[in-house]
Design a protein around this motif. Structure first.
Motif, PDB file in Angstrom:
ATOM      1  N   ILE A 259       0.822  -1.210   0.000  1.00  0.00           N
ATOM      2  CA  ILE A 259       0.000   0.000   0.000  1.00  0.00           C
ATOM      3  C   ILE A 259       0.858   1.263   0.000  1.00  0.00           C
ATOM      4  N   ILE A 260       1.916   1.302   0.807  1.00  0.00           N
ATOM      5  CA  ILE A 260       2.697   2.532   0.923  1.00  0.00           C
ATOM      6  C   ILE A 260       3.810   2.628  -0.126  1.00  0.00           C
ATOM      7  N   GLY A 261       4.073   1.543  -0.861  1.00  0.00           N
ATOM      8  CA  GLY A 261       5.120   1.570  -1.875  1.00  0.00           C
ATOM      9  C   GLY A 261       6.515   1.666  -1.291  1.00  0.00           C
ATOM     10  N   TYR A 262       6.688   1.094  -0.135  1.00  0.00           N
ATOM     11  CA  TYR A 262       7.974   1.119   0.555  1.00  0.00           C
ATOM     12  C   TYR A 262       8.089  -0.168   1.351  1.00  0.00           C
ATOM     13  N   ASP A 263       9.300  -0.709   1.455  1.00  0.00           N
ATOM     14  CA  ASP A 263       9.494  -1.961   2.174  1.00  0.00           C
ATOM     15  C   ASP A 263       9.364  -1.718   3.678  1.00  0.00           C
ATOM     16  N   ALA A 264       8.206  -2.061   4.216  1.00  0.00           N
ATOM     17  CA  ALA A 264       7.948  -1.830   5.641  1.00  0.00           C
ATOM     18  C   ALA A 264       8.809  -2.718   6.531  1.00  0.00           C
ATOM     19  N   ASN A 265       9.455  -3.732   5.954  1.00  0.00           N
ATOM     20  CA  ASN A 265      10.368  -4.573   6.730  1.00  0.00           C
ATOM     21  C   ASN A 265      11.601  -3.809   7.188  1.00  0.00           C
ATOM     22  N   GLU A 266      11.812  -2.620   6.642  1.00  0.00           N
ATOM     23  CA  GLU A 266      12.941  -1.804   7.058  1.00  0.00           C
ATOM     24  C   GLU A 266      12.675  -1.084   8.380  1.00  0.00           C
ATOM     25  N   ALA A 267      11.490  -1.285   8.927  1.00  0.00           N
ATOM     26  CA  ALA A 267      11.196  -0.718  10.241  1.00  0.00           C
ATOM     27  C   ALA A 267      12.204  -1.244  11.266  1.00  0.00           C
ATOM     28  N   VAL A 268      12.664  -0.365  12.143  1.00  0.00           N
ATOM     29  CA  VAL A 268      13.626  -0.783  13.171  1.00  0.00           C
ATOM     30  C   VAL A 268      12.916  -1.297  14.415  1.00  0.00           C
ATOM     31  N   HIS A 269      11.611  -1.074  14.483  1.00  0.00           N
ATOM     32  CA  HIS A 269      10.807  -1.622  15.581  1.00  0.00           C
ATOM     33  C   HIS A 269       9.527  -2.208  15.006  1.00  0.00           C
ATOM     34  N   LYS A 270       9.228  -3.462  15.378  1.00  0.00           N
ATOM     35  CA  LYS A 270       8.034  -4.144  14.881  1.00  0.00           C
ATOM     36  C   LYS A 270       7.362  -4.871  16.045  1.00  0.00           C
ATOM     37  N   THR A 271       6.093  -4.598  16.234  1.00  0.00           N
ATOM     38  CA  THR A 271       5.328  -5.250  17.301  1.00  0.00           C
ATOM     39  C   THR A 271       3.921  -5.503  16.800  1.00  0.00           C
ATOM     40  N   ILE A 272       3.315  -6.583  17.285  1.00  0.00           N
ATOM     41  CA  ILE A 272       1.928  -6.858  16.934  1.00  0.00           C
ATOM     42  C   ILE A 272       1.136  -7.178  18.200  1.00  0.00           C
ATOM     43  N   HIS A 273      -0.113  -6.746  18.203  1.00  0.00           N
ATOM     44  CA  HIS A 273      -1.004  -7.004  19.339  1.00  0.00           C
ATOM     45  C   HIS A 273      -2.338  -7.491  18.783  1.00  0.00           C
ATOM     46  N   GLY A 274      -2.914  -8.480  19.440  1.00  0.00           N
ATOM     47  CA  GLY A 274      -4.211  -8.996  19.012  1.00  0.00           C
ATOM     48  C   GLY A 274      -5.313  -8.572  19.962  1.00  0.00           C
ATOM     49  N   TRP A 275      -6.330  -7.915  19.421  1.00  0.00           N
ATOM     50  CA  TRP A 275      -7.538  -7.582  20.187  1.00  0.00           C
ATOM     51  C   TRP A 275      -8.600  -8.610  19.832  1.00  0.00           C
ATOM     52  N   ARG A 276      -8.895  -9.496  20.747  1.00  0.00           N
ATOM     53  CA  ARG A 276      -9.858 -10.557  20.441  1.00  0.00           C
ATOM     54  C   ARG A 276     -11.279 -10.008  20.325  1.00  0.00           C
ATOM     55  N   TYR A 277     -11.578  -8.963  21.059  1.00  0.00           N
ATOM     56  CA  TYR A 277     -12.919  -8.367  21.012  1.00  0.00           C
ATOM     57  C   TYR A 277     -12.773  -6.873  20.743  1.00  0.00           C
ATOM     58  N   ALA A 278     -12.776  -6.502  19.481  1.00  0.00           N
ATOM     59  CA  ALA A 278     -12.522  -5.118  19.093  1.00  0.00           C
ATOM     60  C   ALA A 278     -13.773  -4.387  18.631  1.00  0.00           C
ATOM     61  N   ASN A 279     -14.658  -5.072  17.910  1.00  0.00           N
ATOM     62  CA  ASN A 279     -15.819  -4.406  17.319  1.00  0.00           C
ATOM     63  C   ASN A 279     -17.049  -5.307  17.385  1.00  0.00           C
ATOM     64  N   ASN A 280     -18.208  -4.675  17.358  1.00  0.00           N
ATOM     65  CA  ASN A 280     -19.449  -5.439  17.258  1.00  0.00           C
ATOM     66  C   ASN A 280     -19.607  -5.973  15.837  1.00  0.00           C
ATOM     67  N   VAL A 281     -20.047  -7.216  15.710  1.00  0.00           N
ATOM     68  CA  VAL A 281     -20.356  -7.746  14.379  1.00  0.00           C
ATOM     69  C   VAL A 281     -21.538  -6.987  13.792  1.00  0.00           C
ATOM     70  N   VAL A 282     -22.541  -6.710  14.618  1.00  0.00           N
ATOM     71  CA  VAL A 282     -23.696  -5.907  14.218  1.00  0.00           C
ATOM     72  C   VAL A 282     -23.664  -4.624  15.023  1.00  0.00           C
ATOM     73  N   ARG A 283     -23.614  -3.463  14.346  1.00  0.00           N
ATOM     74  CA  ARG A 283     -23.542  -2.168  15.036  1.00  0.00           C
ATOM     75  C   ARG A 283     -24.945  -1.760  15.495  1.00  0.00           C
ATOM     76  N   ALA A 284     -25.389  -2.338  16.585  1.00  0.00           N
ATOM     77  CA  ALA A 284     -26.727  -2.061  17.122  1.00  0.00           C
ATOM     78  C   ALA A 284     -26.603  -1.299  18.430  1.00  0.00           C
ATOM     79  N   SER A 285     -27.696  -0.672  18.845  1.00  0.00           N
ATOM     80  CA  SER A 285     -27.745   0.022  20.129  1.00  0.00           C
ATOM     81  C   SER A 285     -28.677  -0.714  21.071  1.00  0.00           C
TER      82      SER A 285
END
Length: 337
Positions: A259-285
């Motif tokens: 997407i950015i047209g640049y090798d993002a692997n050149e990052a000097v810091h790389k971290t990933i985090h998983g949010w198991r519950y981030a959003n509602n499947v159905v956006r209801a109130s």
């Protein structure tokens, strides 16, 4: 003084605690090492990332009033990046948020809002509550077997799937909460030793394993070190939440590079985090979840379509529903029997 236990220290839990602590003894229980929930900021190797909520809007009068002191003291500021819509890897639409509805961020990090709210609130961090038991009053037990007792009311502000693990089946809204589905998300954090020649500062992405890409360091009050914050799509997270994290990270880095047209692997810091519950499947109130007979309540952003303002609105709705109960003092409505 009657006691209230609030489980979860995201915006819903902290807001309720702030409103209730004047008249009640309130304790907030948080499984993480700090308050904030998805108002989250991570600092590693001199890099800074908002790896939860990215920004928020203010559309209701109540939330606008709530934000006023934060805006006045600079803890909340407007973020005005060049924003694009990307389909696959192609930019389809460009716009500048400075000319649109204000988007806000916490300064110097998203968790700054939570830090200010948490002042003078009793919070038990690193404390994961695993069971509730009631006789005359509520007893809470954490994962290490420690017991916290004599609470008149318990309010859960956990994501719906986690709340349902704690709430008893007899809770009036148990089945309704159980039916609320939530999806996950990966947060990829990349730090660079030089700025990249980006065509935008924020992007929503469709038809991709990514859904969001932003120059986190462009937000006001951030450090000068160049950082990218990337969110996966919900579909990708659903299929890979339990997959090897290194493999997931490399896949998302590859997609970022495309997407950015640049090798993002050149990052000097790389971290990933998983949010198991981030959003509602159905956006209801949903209305406030209160069981007057059991002295139980539940709220969270998932009650009002997700997002930061939804977390506030859910707490606002629960608090005001409590005040509808008749009692000598309206502030005592929650606990009057």
């Amino acid at each position: 003084m009657k006691k209230i236990a609030i489980i979860g220290s995201g915006l819903s839990g902290l807001t309720l605690a702030k409103w209730l602590k004047t008249d009640f003894e309130v304790t907030v229980f948080e499984k993480a090492r700090g308050a904030g929930g998805r108002l989250a900021t991570r600092r590693e190797e001199n890099f800074q990332f908002d790896h939860g909520a990215q920004y928020f809007t203010a559309r209701t009068d109540a939330f606008k009033r709530f934000l006023e002191p934060f805006l006045d003291n600079g803890v909340v500021q407007q973020w005005a990046p060049k924003h694009v819509q990307i389909n696959g890897t192609e930019i389809e639409h460009e716009n500048h948020w400075a000319r649109e509805e204000p988007r806000y961020v916490g300064v110097p990090g998203m968790n700054s809002v939570a830090k200010q709210l948490a002042q003078n609130i009793q919070i038990e961090v690193n404390t994961k509550i695993t069971s509730l038991l009631r006789h005359d009053k509520w007893q809470l037990t954490d994962e290490n077997g420690k017991i916290y007792e004599n609470y008149d009311w318990v309010i859960s502000t956990l994501p719906a799937p986690q709340a349902i693990e704690l709430l008893p089946p007899e809770f009036d809204s148990y089945q309704q909460i159980k039916n609320i589905e939530m999806s996950g998300c990966f947060s990829l954090m990349l730090g660079f030793d030089k700025a990249l020649p980006m065509k935008f500062e924020a992007a929503h992405i469709s038809n991709s394993d990514l859904s969001w890409l932003a120059v986190n360091s462009h937000k006001p009050g951030r450090q000068n070190l160049f950082t990218l914050m990337i969110h996966s799509s919900e579909a990708y997270a659903a299929n890979n939440m339990d997959a090897n994290r290194e493999r997931v990270m490399q896949h998302l880095i590859q997609k970022t590079s495309e997407i950015i047209g640049y090798d993002a692997n050149e990052a000097v810091h790389k971290t990933i985090h998983g949010w198991r519950y981030a959003n509602n499947v159905v956006r209801a109130s949903h209305p406030a979840f209160i069981d007057r007979d059991m002295n139980l309540g539940a709220c969270g952003d998932w009650c009002v379509g997700g997002r930061v303002e939804g977390a506030f609105t859910s707490a606002f709705n629960l608090f005001n529903a409590c005040l509808l109960y008749t009692s000598p003092s309206p502030r005592d409505g929650l606990l009057a029997r």
